[in-house]
Motif scaffolding. Structure first.
Motif, PDB file in Angstrom:
ATOM      1  N   LEU A   6      45.413  -2.295  57.566  1.00 58.96           N
ATOM      2  CA  LEU A   6      46.140  -1.236  56.873  1.00 58.96           C
ATOM      3  C   LEU A   6      45.491   0.131  57.029  1.00 58.96           C
ATOM      4  O   LEU A   6      46.184   1.146  57.025  1.00 58.96           O
ATOM      5  N   THR A   7      44.170   0.180  57.186  1.00 59.31           N
ATOM      6  CA  THR A   7      43.509   1.478  57.323  1.00 59.31           C
ATOM      7  C   THR A   7      44.026   2.262  58.521  1.00 59.31           C
ATOM      8  O   THR A   7      44.442   3.408  58.370  1.00 59.31           O
ATOM      9  N   PRO A   8      44.033   1.704  59.747  1.00 54.93           N
ATOM     10  CA  PRO A   8      44.575   2.471  60.863  1.00 54.93           C
ATOM     11  C   PRO A   8      46.064   2.736  60.734  1.00 54.93           C
ATOM     12  O   PRO A   8      46.560   3.756  61.208  1.00 54.93           O
ATOM     13  N   LEU A   9      46.794   1.806  60.098  1.00 55.45           N
ATOM     14  CA  LEU A   9      48.218   2.039  59.902  1.00 55.45           C
ATOM     15  C   LEU A   9      48.434   3.276  59.039  1.00 55.45           C
ATOM     16  O   LEU A   9      49.206   4.172  59.380  1.00 55.45           O
ATOM     17  N   PHE A  10      47.730   3.326  57.905  1.00 53.86           N
ATOM     18  CA  PHE A  10      47.884   4.473  57.017  1.00 53.86           C
ATOM     19  C   PHE A  10      47.329   5.744  57.646  1.00 53.86           C
ATOM     20  O   PHE A  10      47.807   6.840  57.372  1.00 53.86           O
ATOM     21  N   LEU A  11      46.305   5.601  58.496  1.00 53.92           N
ATOM     22  CA  LEU A  11      45.789   6.768  59.215  1.00 53.92           C
ATOM     23  C   LEU A  11      46.897   7.360  60.078  1.00 53.92           C
ATOM     24  O   LEU A  11      47.127   8.569  60.085  1.00 53.92           O
ATOM     25  N   ALA A  12      47.590   6.498  60.801  1.00 57.25           N
ATOM     26  CA  ALA A  12      48.653   6.965  61.692  1.00 57.25           C
ATOM     27  C   ALA A  12      49.787   7.608  60.908  1.00 57.25           C
ATOM     28  O   ALA A  12      50.268   8.690  61.255  1.00 57.25           O
ATOM     29  N   LEU A  13      50.213   6.938  59.855  1.00 56.91           N
ATOM     30  CA  LEU A  13      51.305   7.497  59.055  1.00 56.91           C
ATOM     31  C   LEU A  13      50.861   8.776  58.360  1.00 56.91           C
ATOM     32  O   LEU A  13      51.638   9.718  58.206  1.00 56.91           O
ATOM     33  N   GLY A  14      49.598   8.800  57.951  1.00 55.12           N
ATOM     34  CA  GLY A  14      49.068  10.017  57.327  1.00 55.12           C
ATOM     35  C   GLY A  14      49.029  11.171  58.312  1.00 55.12           C
ATOM     36  O   GLY A  14      49.346  12.315  57.975  1.00 55.12           O
ATOM     37  N   LEU A  15      48.636  10.870  59.554  1.00 50.46           N
ATOM     38  CA  LEU A  15      48.648  11.903  60.593  1.00 50.46           C
ATOM     39  C   LEU A  15      50.060  12.435  60.784  1.00 50.46           C
ATOM     40  O   LEU A  15      50.286  13.631  60.897  1.00 50.46           O
ATOM     41  N   LYS A 175      57.741  -3.038  59.697  1.00 50.50           N
ATOM     42  CA  LYS A 175      57.570  -3.895  60.870  1.00 50.50           C
ATOM     43  C   LYS A 175      56.112  -4.315  61.037  1.00 50.50           C
ATOM     44  O   LYS A 175      55.806  -5.503  61.252  1.00 50.50           O
ATOM     45  N   VAL A 176      55.204  -3.357  60.927  1.00 50.79           N
ATOM     46  CA  VAL A 176      53.782  -3.660  61.102  1.00 50.79           C
ATOM     47  C   VAL A 176      53.279  -4.574  59.991  1.00 50.79           C
ATOM     48  O   VAL A 176      52.527  -5.520  60.236  1.00 50.79           O
ATOM     49  N   ALA A 177      53.694  -4.297  58.760  1.00 43.19           N
ATOM     50  CA  ALA A 177      53.263  -5.141  57.634  1.00 43.19           C
ATOM     51  C   ALA A 177      53.742  -6.576  57.825  1.00 43.19           C
ATOM     52  O   ALA A 177      53.017  -7.537  57.551  1.00 43.19           O
ATOM     53  N   SER A 178      54.972  -6.716  58.312  1.00 44.53           N
ATOM     54  CA  SER A 178      55.520  -8.055  58.541  1.00 44.53           C
ATOM     55  C   SER A 178      54.704  -8.809  59.587  1.00 44.53           C
ATOM     56  O   SER A 178      54.367  -9.989  59.405  1.00 44.53           O
ATOM     57  N   LEU A 179      54.352  -8.119  60.682  1.00 40.68           N
ATOM     58  CA  LEU A 179      53.554  -8.763  61.724  1.00 40.68           C
ATOM     59  C   LEU A 179      52.148  -9.096  61.223  1.00 40.68           C
ATOM     60  O   LEU A 179      51.581 -10.132  61.584  1.00 40.68           O
ATOM     61  N   ALA A 180      51.587  -8.187  60.396  1.00 42.64           N
ATOM     62  CA  ALA A 180      50.250  -8.431  59.862  1.00 42.64           C
ATOM     63  C   ALA A 180      50.235  -9.663  58.961  1.00 42.64           C
ATOM     64  O   ALA A 180      49.324 -10.502  59.027  1.00 42.64           O
ATOM     65  N   ILE A 181      51.255  -9.777  58.123  1.00 44.41           N
ATOM     66  CA  ILE A 181      51.335 -10.926  57.214  1.00 44.41           C
ATOM     67  C   ILE A 181      51.547 -12.215  58.009  1.00 44.41           C
ATOM     68  O   ILE A 181      50.937 -13.249  57.728  1.00 44.41           O
ATOM     69  N   THR A 182      52.404 -12.138  59.017  1.00 39.86           N
ATOM     70  CA  THR A 182      52.642 -13.319  59.860  1.00 39.86           C
ATOM     71  C   THR A 182      51.358 -13.776  60.536  1.00 39.86           C
ATOM     72  O   THR A 182      51.051 -14.976  60.591  1.00 39.86           O
ATOM     73  N   ALA A 183      50.580 -12.805  61.068  1.00 39.64           N
ATOM     74  CA  ALA A 183      49.323 -13.148  61.728  1.00 39.64           C
ATOM     75  C   ALA A 183      48.339 -13.757  60.737  1.00 39.64           C
ATOM     76  O   ALA A 183      47.643 -14.737  61.043  1.00 39.64           O
ATOM     77  N   ALA A 184      48.293 -13.192  59.520  1.00 39.64           N
ATOM     78  CA  ALA A 184      47.344 -13.665  58.520  1.00 39.64           C
ATOM     79  C   ALA A 184      47.681 -15.076  58.045  1.00 39.64           C
ATOM     80  O   ALA A 184      46.790 -15.871  57.737  1.00 39.64           O
ATOM     81  N   LEU A 185      48.990 -15.369  57.987  1.00 38.96           N
ATOM     82  CA  LEU A 185      49.416 -16.665  57.453  1.00 38.96           C
ATOM     83  C   LEU A 185      49.680 -17.707  58.536  1.00 38.96           C
ATOM     84  O   LEU A 185      50.091 -18.823  58.247  1.00 38.96           O
TER      85      LEU A 185
END
Length: 253
Positions: A6-15, A175-185
């Motif tokens: 989530l850190t790089p994701l929020f970095l990108a969206l923050g940028l 989309k990214v959150a969905s992929l992250a959750i899928t990878a984690a689970l």
């Protein structure tokens, strides 16, 4: 795993959000060596410069061919002030194409940041990439139409940027959150670690690229300082005074 992803994701969206805000800041240019403030929004039409603000008097200031109107009422100017008003018009007209180019580059950076996240962490989802490209095209066409009509309104620019970023951000984040959750689970440790590695690499790369582009954009913006200072100097030299005896003060350095 949540923090590295989530850190790089929020970095990108923050940028993206931050660059969009920088691009829309047509009335406040805040740089290391140049700080400009104005209570007015600018509307540039063929043959006139119009400034408006929400509160205070005058609310609408119009400059055209050496003449000055305050809230629709033409003011009496000396010959020297007529010349100064023409100089202000000329300087603003000469400056605005570069202001426009800087704003467009700022938005382009914001969209590139979002596209980078979509490609790196969103598996390059065709629907997301198509939406980003459509947003880029829509914005470019809207600006081209306004410029052809001889109108440049920083209020409209601000609303365009906000609408585009707000339209894209939830889709990419979802989309990214969905992929992250899928990878984690998934139960597949290799898959989860690969996603985490991609997220970390994407964050570092994005930060480096955007920092370099941001510095280049800031350098372009700083070059406007001299021209803005010239406009401020011309305005300060105006003999004209408002009814309360105060100067017009459209821009402050």
């Amino acid at each position: 795993m949540h923090q590295p992803v989530l850190t790089p994701l929020f970095l990108a969206l923050g940028l993206a959000l931050g660059l969009g805000s920088a691009a829309q800041a047509g009335t406040h240019l805040d740089l290391d060596e140049c700080e400009v403030h104005s209570d007015y929004g600018l509307r540039l039409k063929q043959g006139s410069v119009e400034l408006q603000r929400k509160s205070g008097e005058p609310k609408v200031v119009r400059l055209a061919d050496g003449r000055l109107w305050l809230d629709g009422v033409e003011q009496t100017l000396s010959a020297a002030d007529e010349k100064r008003v023409r100089e202000i018009e000329r300087e603003v007209g000469a400056m605005m194409p570069e202001v426009q180019a800087i704003a467009e580059e700022g938005l382009d950076m914001a969209l590139d940041a979002l596209a980078h996240v979509a490609r790196s962490l969103g598996d390059g989802d065709p629907a997301l990439m198509k939406e980003i490209n459509r947003a880029r095209k829509d914005f470019g066409e809207a600006i081209d139409i306004r410029m052809r009509d001889g109108v440049l309104d920083d209020g409209l620019l601000e609303r365009d940027i906000e609408a585009l970023v707000e339209r894209l951000t939830p889709q990419i984040a979802g989309k990214v959150a969905s992929l992250a959750i899928t990878a984690a689970l998934s139960g597949d440790e290799a898959t989860a670690k690969d996603f985490e590695r991609r997220a970390e690499a994407m964050g570092k790369e994005l930060e480096q690229v955007m920092e370099a582009r941001g510095k280049a954009l800031e350098a372009r913006a700083e070059q406007l300082c001299g021209r803005i200072a010239d406009i401020d100097a011309i305005e300060n030299a105006l003999e004209f005074r408002l009814a309360d005896g105060k100067p017009l003060n459209l821009v402050r350095m």
